[in-house]
Design a protein around this motif. Structure first.
Motif, PDB file in Angstrom:
ATOM      1  N   LEU A   1       0.833  -1.212   0.000  1.00  0.00           N
ATOM      2  CA  LEU A   1       0.000   0.000   0.000  1.00  0.00           C
ATOM      3  C   LEU A   1       0.865   1.259   0.000  1.00  0.00           C
ATOM      4  O   LEU A   1       1.868   1.326   0.705  1.00  0.00           O
ATOM      5  CB  LEU A   1      -0.898   0.000   1.236  1.00  0.00           C
ATOM      6  CG  LEU A   1      -1.880   1.150   1.391  1.00  0.00           C
ATOM      7  CD1 LEU A   1      -3.014   1.007   0.386  1.00  0.00           C
ATOM      8  CD2 LEU A   1      -2.423   1.179   2.801  1.00  0.00           C
ATOM      9  N   TYR A   2       0.484   2.231  -0.799  1.00  0.00           N
ATOM     10  CA  TYR A   2       1.156   3.528  -0.810  1.00  0.00           C
ATOM     11  C   TYR A   2       0.104   4.629  -0.778  1.00  0.00           C
ATOM     12  O   TYR A   2      -1.032   4.445  -1.196  1.00  0.00           O
ATOM     13  CB  TYR A   2       2.072   3.690  -2.034  1.00  0.00           C
ATOM     14  CG  TYR A   2       1.344   3.609  -3.355  1.00  0.00           C
ATOM     15  CD1 TYR A   2       0.774   4.735  -3.944  1.00  0.00           C
ATOM     16  CD2 TYR A   2       1.206   2.396  -4.027  1.00  0.00           C
ATOM     17  CE1 TYR A   2       0.100   4.658  -5.149  1.00  0.00           C
ATOM     18  CE2 TYR A   2       0.540   2.309  -5.222  1.00  0.00           C
ATOM     19  CZ  TYR A   2      -0.018   3.441  -5.782  1.00  0.00           C
ATOM     20  OH  TYR A   2      -0.692   3.367  -6.968  1.00  0.00           O
ATOM     21  N   ASN A   3       0.500   5.775  -0.244  1.00  0.00           N
ATOM     22  CA  ASN A   3      -0.351   6.961  -0.173  1.00  0.00           C
ATOM     23  C   ASN A   3       0.434   8.143  -0.712  1.00  0.00           C
ATOM     24  O   ASN A   3       1.580   8.345  -0.313  1.00  0.00           O
ATOM     25  CB  ASN A   3      -0.745   7.269   1.286  1.00  0.00           C
ATOM     26  CG  ASN A   3      -1.606   6.198   1.880  1.00  0.00           C
ATOM     27  OD1 ASN A   3      -2.757   6.062   1.514  1.00  0.00           O
ATOM     28  ND2 ASN A   3      -1.048   5.421   2.794  1.00  0.00           N
ATOM     29  N   ILE A   4      -0.202   8.911  -1.601  1.00  0.00           N
ATOM     30  CA  ILE A   4       0.427  10.131  -2.109  1.00  0.00           C
ATOM     31  C   ILE A   4      -0.611  11.242  -2.144  1.00  0.00           C
ATOM     32  O   ILE A   4      -1.808  10.986  -1.985  1.00  0.00           O
ATOM     33  CB  ILE A   4       1.031   9.941  -3.526  1.00  0.00           C
ATOM     34  CG1 ILE A   4      -0.058   9.585  -4.538  1.00  0.00           C
ATOM     35  CG2 ILE A   4       2.151   8.918  -3.512  1.00  0.00           C
ATOM     36  CD1 ILE A   4       0.418   9.620  -5.987  1.00  0.00           C
ATOM     37  N   GLN A   5      -0.144  12.445  -2.340  1.00  0.00           N
ATOM     38  CA  GLN A   5      -1.022  13.591  -2.569  1.00  0.00           C
ATOM     39  C   GLN A   5      -0.766  14.076  -3.989  1.00  0.00           C
ATOM     40  O   GLN A   5       0.326  14.584  -4.283  1.00  0.00           O
ATOM     41  CB  GLN A   5      -0.747  14.713  -1.570  1.00  0.00           C
ATOM     42  CG  GLN A   5      -1.159  14.355  -0.170  1.00  0.00           C
ATOM     43  CD  GLN A   5      -0.951  15.512   0.781  1.00  0.00           C
ATOM     44  OE1 GLN A   5      -0.079  16.358   0.590  1.00  0.00           O
ATOM     45  NE2 GLN A   5      -1.761  15.556   1.806  1.00  0.00           N
ATOM     46  N   ILE A   6      -1.755  13.880  -4.854  1.00  0.00           N
ATOM     47  CA  ILE A   6      -1.625  14.362  -6.221  1.00  0.00           C
ATOM     48  C   ILE A   6      -1.669  15.880  -6.184  1.00  0.00           C
ATOM     49  O   ILE A   6      -2.556  16.466  -5.576  1.00  0.00           O
ATOM     50  CB  ILE A   6      -2.733  13.787  -7.119  1.00  0.00           C
ATOM     51  CG1 ILE A   6      -2.583  12.261  -7.195  1.00  0.00           C
ATOM     52  CG2 ILE A   6      -2.692  14.419  -8.511  1.00  0.00           C
ATOM     53  CD1 ILE A   6      -3.677  11.552  -7.954  1.00  0.00           C
ATOM     54  N   GLY A   7      -0.688  16.490  -6.786  1.00  0.00           N
ATOM     55  CA  GLY A   7      -0.524  17.936  -6.737  1.00  0.00           C
ATOM     56  C   GLY A   7       0.691  18.329  -5.917  1.00  0.00           C
ATOM     57  O   GLY A   7       1.165  19.457  -5.981  1.00  0.00           O
ATOM     58  N   ALA A   8       1.230  17.375  -5.138  1.00  0.00           N
ATOM     59  CA  ALA A   8       2.407  17.641  -4.308  1.00  0.00           C
ATOM     60  C   ALA A   8       3.682  17.074  -4.921  1.00  0.00           C
ATOM     61  O   ALA A   8       4.742  17.156  -4.315  1.00  0.00           O
ATOM     62  CB  ALA A   8       2.201  17.067  -2.907  1.00  0.00           C
ATOM     63  N   GLY A   9       3.583  16.505  -6.126  1.00  0.00           N
ATOM     64  CA  GLY A   9       4.745  15.923  -6.779  1.00  0.00           C
ATOM     65  C   GLY A   9       5.546  16.948  -7.556  1.00  0.00           C
ATOM     66  O   GLY A   9       5.355  18.162  -7.422  1.00  0.00           O
ATOM     67  N   THR A  10       6.442  16.451  -8.391  1.00  0.00           N
ATOM     68  CA  THR A  10       7.256  17.301  -9.250  1.00  0.00           C
ATOM     69  C   THR A  10       6.534  17.486 -10.582  1.00  0.00           C
ATOM     70  O   THR A  10       6.356  16.513 -11.323  1.00  0.00           O
ATOM     71  CB  THR A  10       8.629  16.653  -9.497  1.00  0.00           C
ATOM     72  OG1 THR A  10       9.265  16.411  -8.238  1.00  0.00           O
ATOM     73  CG2 THR A  10       9.510  17.536 -10.361  1.00  0.00           C
ATOM     74  N   PRO A  11       6.093  18.711 -10.890  1.00  0.00           N
ATOM     75  CA  PRO A  11       5.354  18.935 -12.144  1.00  0.00           C
ATOM     76  C   PRO A  11       6.215  18.638 -13.372  1.00  0.00           C
ATOM     77  O   PRO A  11       7.392  18.971 -13.412  1.00  0.00           O
ATOM     78  CB  PRO A  11       4.992  20.418 -12.093  1.00  0.00           C
ATOM     79  CG  PRO A  11       5.110  20.810 -10.659  1.00  0.00           C
ATOM     80  CD  PRO A  11       6.181  19.929 -10.087  1.00  0.00           C
ATOM     81  N   VAL A  12       5.596  17.982 -14.359  1.00  0.00           N
ATOM     82  CA  VAL A  12       6.236  17.712 -15.645  1.00  0.00           C
ATOM     83  C   VAL A  12       5.591  18.590 -16.705  1.00  0.00           C
ATOM     84  O   VAL A  12       6.273  19.209 -17.508  1.00  0.00           O
ATOM     85  CB  VAL A  12       6.102  16.218 -16.024  1.00  0.00           C
ATOM     86  CG1 VAL A  12       6.660  15.951 -17.413  1.00  0.00           C
ATOM     87  CG2 VAL A  12       6.770  15.342 -14.981  1.00  0.00           C
ATOM     88  N   THR A  13       4.261  18.635 -16.698  1.00  0.00           N
ATOM     89  CA  THR A  13       3.493  19.436 -17.652  1.00  0.00           C
ATOM     90  C   THR A  13       2.358  20.141 -16.908  1.00  0.00           C
ATOM     91  O   THR A  13       1.641  19.497 -16.144  1.00  0.00           O
ATOM     92  CB  THR A  13       2.862  18.534 -18.744  1.00  0.00           C
ATOM     93  OG1 THR A  13       3.894  17.805 -19.394  1.00  0.00           O
ATOM     94  CG2 THR A  13       2.102  19.353 -19.767  1.00  0.00           C
ATOM     95  N   GLY A  14       2.201  21.432 -17.139  1.00  0.00           N
ATOM     96  CA  GLY A  14       1.099  22.185 -16.546  1.00  0.00           C
ATOM     97  C   GLY A  14       1.243  22.395 -15.048  1.00  0.00           C
ATOM     98  O   GLY A  14       2.276  22.078 -14.452  1.00  0.00           O
ATOM     99  N   THR A  15       0.185  22.929 -14.458  1.00  0.00           N
ATOM    100  CA  THR A  15       0.098  23.123 -13.015  1.00  0.00           C
ATOM    101  C   THR A  15      -1.292  22.716 -12.558  1.00  0.00           C
ATOM    102  O   THR A  15      -2.237  22.700 -13.355  1.00  0.00           O
ATOM    103  CB  THR A  15       0.331  24.597 -12.613  1.00  0.00           C
ATOM    104  OG1 THR A  15      -0.740  25.390 -13.153  1.00  0.00           O
ATOM    105  CG2 THR A  15       1.663  25.113 -13.094  1.00  0.00           C
ATOM    106  N   MET A  16      -1.429  22.383 -11.282  1.00  0.00           N
ATOM    107  CA  MET A  16      -2.754  22.054 -10.752  1.00  0.00           C
ATOM    108  C   MET A  16      -3.686  23.259 -10.872  1.00  0.00           C
ATOM    109  O   MET A  16      -4.879  23.098 -11.100  1.00  0.00           O
ATOM    110  CB  MET A  16      -2.658  21.600  -9.299  1.00  0.00           C
ATOM    111  CG  MET A  16      -2.142  20.192  -9.150  1.00  0.00           C
ATOM    112  SD  MET A  16      -3.249  18.934  -9.807  1.00  0.00           S
ATOM    113  CE  MET A  16      -4.348  18.718  -8.436  1.00  0.00           C
TER     114      MET A  16
END
Length: 126
Positions: A74-89
């Motif tokens: 099991l893993y948990n992440i927060q989408i939007g807290a990673g390293t952006p590749v394209t665009g912004t949240m």
């Protein structure tokens, strides 16, 4: 004058509350190997895309993240807290079209991602 001051204060409070929306959300998954066994205690890398309109839509936002699985994979992440590749949240047009999340993973922690598919984002109460 008192009504004007109260109205002004209410407008400021509502604007402040609206501006407090976080630009990230939780995501949880289980990483498994090709045989279906959980990848326990392993560092994995992921590429997450927010797609517009369909599971094959244009990526409005793409980011990479790393996570460590627990003993069950099991893993948990927060989408939007990673390293952006394209665009912004901030640039995702949430009010137009359906949005889909595509998850890609490299169980070795590198960048040789395998596409795990895409699923539509639906609103839920919190």
């Amino acid at each position: 004058m008192k009504k004007t001051l109260i109205t002004f204060a209410m407008v400021l409070l509502s604007a402040a509350a609206w501006a407090q929306a976080p630009q990230k959300f939780n995501y949880q998954g289980v990483a498994r190997d090709n045989a279906g066994a959980p990848l326990a205690g392993q560092n994995i890398s992921m590429r997450i895309s927010v797609l517009d309109g369909s599971a094959a839509g244009t990526a409005e936002y793409v980011e990479t993240q790393t996570a460590t699985t627990n003993q069950f994979g099991l893993y948990n992440i927060q989408i939007g807290a990673g390293t952006p590749v394209t665009g912004t949240m901030n640039s995702v047009a949430w009010g137009t079209n359906d949005k889909f999340i595509q998850v890609e993973i490299d169980p070795a922690g590198g960048t040789a991602y395998t596409n795990l598919g895409a699923v539509q984002l639906l609103s839920v109460p919190f």
